[in-house]
Design a protein around this motif. Structure first.
Motif, PDB file in Angstrom:
ATOM      1  N   ARG A  37      -1.808  22.815  16.459  1.00 40.43           N
ATOM      2  CA  ARG A  37      -1.043  23.038  17.693  1.00 40.43           C
ATOM      3  C   ARG A  37      -1.926  23.351  18.891  1.00 40.43           C
ATOM      4  NH1 ARG A  37       1.109  27.918  19.304  1.00 40.43           N
ATOM      5  NH2 ARG A  37       0.127  29.758  18.446  1.00 40.43           N
ATOM      6  N   PHE A  38      -3.081  23.935  18.676  1.00 42.52           N
ATOM      7  CA  PHE A  38      -3.983  24.267  19.779  1.00 42.52           C
ATOM      8  C   PHE A  38      -4.615  23.006  20.359  1.00 42.52           C
ATOM      9  CE2 PHE A  38      -3.678  28.061  17.153  1.00 42.52           C
ATOM     10  CZ  PHE A  38      -3.265  28.973  18.103  1.00 42.52           C
ATOM     11  N   GLU A  39      -4.977  22.073  19.485  1.00 44.71           N
ATOM     12  CA  GLU A  39      -5.539  20.803  19.956  1.00 44.71           C
ATOM     13  C   GLU A  39      -4.469  19.937  20.607  1.00 44.71           C
ATOM     14  OE1 GLU A  39      -8.563  20.292  20.340  1.00 44.71           O
ATOM     15  OE2 GLU A  39      -9.416  21.798  19.014  1.00 44.71           O
ATOM     16  N   ILE A  40      -3.280  19.941  20.046  1.00 37.57           N
ATOM     17  CA  ILE A  40      -2.174  19.180  20.635  1.00 37.57           C
ATOM     18  C   ILE A  40      -1.873  19.702  22.033  1.00 37.57           C
ATOM     19  CG2 ILE A  40       0.298  18.687  20.445  1.00 37.57           C
ATOM     20  CD1 ILE A  40      -0.182  18.720  17.327  1.00 37.57           C
ATOM     21  N   GLU A  41      -1.796  21.030  22.171  1.00 40.38           N
ATOM     22  CA  GLU A  41      -1.531  21.638  23.479  1.00 40.38           C
ATOM     23  C   GLU A  41      -2.635  21.306  24.486  1.00 40.38           C
ATOM     24  OE1 GLU A  41      -0.919  26.027  25.584  1.00 40.38           O
ATOM     25  OE2 GLU A  41      -1.114  25.911  23.404  1.00 40.38           O
ATOM     26  N   ALA A  42      -3.890  21.266  24.031  1.00 39.87           N
ATOM     27  CA  ALA A  42      -5.012  20.978  24.928  1.00 39.87           C
ATOM     28  C   ALA A  42      -5.095  19.503  25.291  1.00 39.87           C
ATOM     29  CB  ALA A  42      -6.326  21.444  24.282  1.00 39.87           C
ATOM     30  N   HIS A  90      -9.523  19.440  28.801  1.00 40.32           N
ATOM     31  CA  HIS A  90      -9.115  19.864  27.457  1.00 40.32           C
ATOM     32  C   HIS A  90      -9.629  21.291  27.182  1.00 40.32           C
ATOM     33  CE1 HIS A  90      -8.432  19.175  23.069  1.00 40.32           C
ATOM     34  NE2 HIS A  90      -9.551  19.858  22.920  1.00 40.32           N
ATOM     35  N   VAL A 136      -7.808  24.299  28.756  1.00 39.30           N
ATOM     36  CA  VAL A 136      -6.630  24.757  28.009  1.00 39.30           C
ATOM     37  C   VAL A 136      -7.068  25.717  26.902  1.00 39.30           C
ATOM     38  CG1 VAL A 136      -4.644  24.061  26.605  1.00 39.30           C
ATOM     39  CG2 VAL A 136      -5.339  22.667  28.569  1.00 39.30           C
ATOM     40  N   HIS A 137      -8.164  25.404  26.228  1.00 38.09           N
ATOM     41  CA  HIS A 137      -8.666  26.310  25.192  1.00 38.09           C
ATOM     42  C   HIS A 137      -9.055  27.667  25.793  1.00 38.09           C
ATOM     43  CE1 HIS A 137      -8.291  23.560  21.957  1.00 38.09           C
ATOM     44  NE2 HIS A 137      -9.317  22.776  22.275  1.00 38.09           N
ATOM     45  N   GLN A 195      -5.977  29.535  26.100  1.00 42.22           N
ATOM     46  CA  GLN A 195      -5.544  29.991  24.779  1.00 42.22           C
ATOM     47  C   GLN A 195      -6.320  31.237  24.358  1.00 42.22           C
ATOM     48  OE1 GLN A 195      -6.333  26.324  22.720  1.00 42.22           O
ATOM     49  NE2 GLN A 195      -4.268  25.525  23.076  1.00 42.22           N
ATOM     50  N   TYR A 249      -6.331  29.587  15.001  1.00 40.36           N
ATOM     51  CA  TYR A 249      -6.834  28.210  15.012  1.00 40.36           C
ATOM     52  C   TYR A 249      -7.092  27.744  13.578  1.00 40.36           C
ATOM     53  CZ  TYR A 249      -9.362  24.061  16.497  1.00 40.36           C
ATOM     54  OH  TYR A 249      -9.752  22.760  16.697  1.00 40.36           O
TER      55      TYR A 249
END
Length: 118
Positions: free
Chosen positions: A105-110, A75, A78-79, A82, A94
């Motif tokens: 959206r940043f947490e969903i993507e991660a 996880h 991914v951050h 970003q 964020y």
């Protein structure tokens, strides 16, 4: 036309600066091991006041007390990506995305599951 602030030397400079900030917090406060895992610098053993939940990513540095399992680090990778893409826009974007991880959206993507949000 490509945005000069995204995936550019400007964003990479912001990511590098954020990484230095993360290291300046993580290295002196860490009471656990500091290690590099697939591009993520993990500083563990930090006091809980440094982050809100299980940890936080600043540039390439993940600051945590002990929340550093394989799924969480996937996880956090991914951050890190970003941060590289958005540079110093990342904290602002964020914040605008909201505190609810189910809608951020940043947490969903991660990955909500890997991040412990489900």
């Amino acid at each position: 036309m490509r945005n000069p602030l995204l995936d550019s030397p400007v964003s990479w400079a912001g990511w590098a600066f954020a990484t230095l900030v993360g290291l300046s917090i993580g290295v002196p406060l860490s009471t656990g091991p500091i290690r590099r895992v697939d591009g993520v610098i993990v500083c563990s053993g930090l006091p809980r006041w440094v982050f809100r939940r299980g940890g936080t990513c600043v540039g390439s540095v993940y600051l945590t007390r002990d929340n550093d399992g394989d799924r969480v680090l996937r996880h956090e990778r991914v951050h890190v990506s970003q941060w590289r893409r958005y540079g110093m826009l990342m904290p602002f974007l964020y914040a605008v995305a909201g505190r609810d991880p189910q809608r951020n959206r940043f947490e969903i993507e991660a990955g909500l599951e890997d991040g412990g949000y489900r």
